[in-house]
Motif scaffolding. Structure first.
Motif, short mmCIF file in Angstrom:
data_model
loop_
_atom_site.label_atom_id
_atom_site.label_comp_id
_atom_site.label_asym_id
_atom_site.label_seq_id
_atom_site.Cartn_x
_atom_site.Cartn_y
_atom_site.Cartn_z
N HIS A 151 -4.80 -34.69 -36.78
CA HIS A 151 -4.26 -36.01 -37.13
C HIS A 151 -3.18 -36.44 -36.15
N ASN A 152 -2.21 -35.54 -35.93
CA ASN A 152 -1.10 -35.87 -35.05
C ASN A 152 -1.55 -36.07 -33.61
N PHE A 153 -2.54 -35.27 -33.18
CA PHE A 153 -3.00 -35.41 -31.80
C PHE A 153 -3.79 -36.70 -31.62
N TRP A 154 -4.60 -37.07 -32.59
CA TRP A 154 -5.29 -38.35 -32.53
C TRP A 154 -4.28 -39.49 -32.43
N GLN A 155 -3.23 -39.44 -33.25
CA GLN A 155 -2.22 -40.49 -33.20
C GLN A 155 -1.58 -40.58 -31.81
N HIS A 156 -1.28 -39.42 -31.24
CA HIS A 156 -0.69 -39.40 -29.89
C HIS A 156 -1.63 -39.98 -28.86
N GLU A 157 -2.89 -39.55 -28.88
CA GLU A 157 -3.85 -40.01 -27.87
C GLU A 157 -4.12 -41.51 -27.99
N LEU A 158 -4.19 -42.00 -29.23
CA LEU A 158 -4.43 -43.42 -29.42
C LEU A 158 -3.25 -44.26 -28.93
N ALA A 159 -2.04 -43.77 -29.18
CA ALA A 159 -0.85 -44.53 -28.82
C ALA A 159 -0.49 -44.40 -27.34
N VAL A 160 -0.58 -43.18 -26.81
CA VAL A 160 -0.11 -42.93 -25.45
C VAL A 160 -1.23 -43.04 -24.42
N GLN A 161 -2.36 -42.42 -24.72
CA GLN A 161 -3.47 -42.45 -23.78
C GLN A 161 -4.36 -43.69 -23.92
N LYS A 162 -4.10 -44.47 -24.99
CA LYS A 162 -4.87 -45.71 -25.23
C LYS A 162 -6.37 -45.42 -25.31
N MET A 163 -6.71 -44.28 -25.87
CA MET A 163 -8.13 -43.94 -25.99
C MET A 163 -8.78 -44.82 -27.06
N PRO A 164 -10.08 -45.02 -26.97
CA PRO A 164 -10.74 -45.87 -27.96
C PRO A 164 -10.67 -45.28 -29.36
N TYR A 165 -10.52 -46.13 -30.34
CA TYR A 165 -10.60 -45.69 -31.73
C TYR A 165 -12.06 -45.35 -32.07
N GLY A 187 -4.28 -42.55 -42.88
CA GLY A 187 -2.92 -42.87 -42.47
C GLY A 187 -2.80 -43.37 -41.04
N ILE A 188 -3.84 -43.17 -40.24
CA ILE A 188 -3.84 -43.73 -38.89
C ILE A 188 -4.16 -45.22 -38.99
N GLN A 189 -3.37 -46.03 -38.34
CA GLN A 189 -3.58 -47.47 -38.40
C GLN A 189 -4.76 -47.87 -37.52
N THR A 190 -5.93 -47.92 -38.13
CA THR A 190 -7.15 -48.26 -37.40
C THR A 190 -7.35 -49.77 -37.37
N PRO A 191 -8.09 -50.27 -36.38
CA PRO A 191 -8.40 -51.71 -36.35
C PRO A 191 -9.13 -52.12 -37.63
N ALA A 192 -8.89 -53.33 -38.07
CA ALA A 192 -9.51 -53.81 -39.31
C ALA A 192 -11.03 -53.80 -39.22
N TYR A 194 -12.77 -51.60 -37.50
CA TYR A 194 -13.25 -50.22 -37.42
C TYR A 194 -12.50 -49.37 -38.44
N PRO A 195 -12.61 -49.67 -39.72
CA PRO A 195 -11.83 -48.96 -40.73
C PRO A 195 -12.30 -47.51 -40.90
N PHE A 196 -11.40 -46.68 -41.39
CA PHE A 196 -11.76 -45.30 -41.70
C PHE A 196 -12.45 -45.26 -43.06
N VAL A 197 -13.76 -45.48 -43.03
CA VAL A 197 -14.59 -45.41 -44.23
C VAL A 197 -15.82 -44.57 -43.85
N PRO A 198 -15.72 -43.25 -43.99
CA PRO A 198 -16.80 -42.37 -43.52
C PRO A 198 -18.10 -42.55 -44.29
N THR A 199 -19.18 -42.29 -43.60
CA THR A 199 -20.50 -42.16 -44.21
C THR A 199 -20.80 -40.68 -44.35
N VAL A 200 -21.09 -40.25 -45.55
CA VAL A 200 -21.38 -38.84 -45.82
C VAL A 200 -22.89 -38.63 -45.66
N LYS A 201 -23.25 -37.77 -44.70
CA LYS A 201 -24.67 -37.54 -44.38
C LYS A 201 -25.09 -36.15 -44.87
#
Length: 441
Positions: A151-165, A187-192, A194-201
């Motif tokens: 979680h924390n690393f994703w937040q860092h990469e999104l904010a600092v490295q500007k990686m795609p969500y 808790g990660i602020q995702t674009p509206a 591209y919300p965090f709503v997983p599909t369970v497969k």
């Protein structure tokens, strides 16, 4: 050739890939891993001890055609993926999969505690012991922390490295994956859009075995756990696991191909997160033509995939499952030439195929355990094991990591209060034990 692409073509790439992935609805999809972008692609990279948080998810530092040093490595790579899609034929699409393994579960801890022979041949066929349940195993405190590191690393990469969500999220239906995905991304602020709503497969589950940790809960329970998530792919009961038969590698790969086909033919997004298991990620990598790369619990591997939608290909295969054996008591030892490797005590030296558990007659056919069975672990000879299945201790645990990539560094700390259940000690008394595990499941 990609350096000749115009800026307009790059900007139109996203819409081009949407059309490509949805234009083909039948036929055969051929998958290829596009190498040269991630350290995990290279045979020289040792999977043992590999820390994705120390190396920018493994993204190789390099100069891309037509790019500038003002952009981060992830911004440059994102433009390269867009360029690949813009230049691709109409039957070809490129997607980036972030394959994340669940954090440590109680089944991982139990295997470490009991040892692999005893685990595979006896304990894994039970729902748990007197103090811990590993049926559809939950996360340990360590497993939660591993998900929070992600979680924390994703937040860092999104904010600092500007990686795609991630634009889409998928998860195995097993509890350890559902919770890992939630701890990782909630808790990660995702674009509206591209919300965090997983599909369970259903078919993203771990390799099907006779281990109860691979038997999922019913759909209602999963929906109640995460009501907003998409569980339409699931039947109410687990009709795949039966406690008797297990998948071969070929059978699992056929299943992995089927679920990838479903995702690639029905999802027009490019950046996908998939939370699954060691064995299932290994199978997906085989289907994608990627080199073998074993993940520790909580780790993530990104893969750039080329998918070609072809008019025809090899016919779908359905390799048969095999009947697995186990022991009525903890085994003497195990050897590779026997099914499950079980060398049992007593007359059944090669193991027995009759399940240790009893399937209730009033439960839907093929659905497995009754819900009430989950609270009654059984011991050797079918005797009920007494003791509290809910003994717990609460404590706080914290973790920190440092990441260095392209001149950026981050140090994060996560603290969480969890409830843990200690495994029985070898003497049979309840006691805490400290585990680390890199096994599958």
């Amino acid at each position: 050739m990609y350096s000749t692409l115009t800026a307009g073509a790059l900007l139109l790439a996203a819409s081009a890939v949407n059309a490509q992935s949805l234009n083909v609805t039948s036929g055969y999809i051929n998958y290829t891993t596009v190498t040269g972008y991630f350290l995990q692609d290279a045979a020289s990279t040792n999977a043992s001890g590999f820390d994705y948080t120390a190396v920018n998810f493994g993204l190789i530092n390099q100069t891309y055609p037509g790019s500038t040093t003002e952009l981060t490595q992830w911004q440059q790579f994102s433009a390269q993926v867009n360029a690949l899609n813009a230049a691709a034929p109409l039957n070809t699409v490129y997607k980036v999969l972030f394959l994340g393994r669940h954090g440590e579960g109680y089944h991982n801890a139990a295997e470490t505690f009991y040892g692999t022979p005893a685990w595979n041949c006896y304990w894994a066929e039970l729902n748990g012991n007197a103090t811990t349940t590993w049926y559809d195993a939950d996360l340990t405190a360590n497993g939660i922390n591993q998900a929070l590191v992600a979680h924390n690393f994703w937040q860092h990469e999104l904010a600092v490295q500007k990686m795609p969500y991630p634009q889409s999220y998928y998860s195995s239906p097993l509890t350890r994956c559902l919770k890992t995905a939630n701890y990782t991304f909630a808790g990660i602020q995702t674009p509206a859009y591209y919300p965090f709503v997983p599909t369970v497969k259903e078919l993203l589950r771990e390799g099907v075995s006779i281990h109860t940790c691979d038997h999922r809960r019913n759909r209602t329970s999963i929906h109640d756990l995460f009501p907003s998530w998409n569980v339409d792919d699931l039947s109410e009961y687990d009709t795949i696991w039966n406690g008797i038969t297990a998948e071969t590698n070929d059978a699992q790969d056929a299943r992995s191909k089927k679920v990838l086909d479903s995702i690639f033919s029905g999802d027009d997004h490019t950046w996908l997160s998939i939370t699954s298991h060691s064995g299932e990620i290994g199978s997906i990598l085989r289907v994608l033509g990627h080199r073998s790369f074993s993940l520790s619990t909580g780790a993530v591997i990104p893969v750039l995939v080329q998918a070609q939608f072809l008019p025809s290909g090899p016919p779908p295969s359905s390799p048969p499952y095999t009947t697995s054996t186990h022991c009525a008591h903890p085994p003497v030892t195990s050897i590779g030439s026997l099914a499950q490797g079980c060398v049992c005590s007593g007359t059944a030296a090669g193991g027995i195929a009759v399940p240790i558990f009893s399937v209730s007659g009033d439960y839907p056919a093929g659905a497995g355990f009754q819900a009430t069975d989950l609270n009654t672990p059984t011991g050797a000879g079918g005797a009920s094991v007494t003791g509290s299945a809910r003994h717990s201790t609460s404590h706080s645990t914290s973790t920190s990591h440092s990441s260095s990539s392209s001149g950026h560094a981050a140090t994060t700390t996560a603290t969480v209060t969890v409830t843990t259940c200690p495994i029985l000690s070898s003497a049979g008394a309840s006691g805490s034990h400290s585990w680390s595990s890199s096994y599958g499941w």
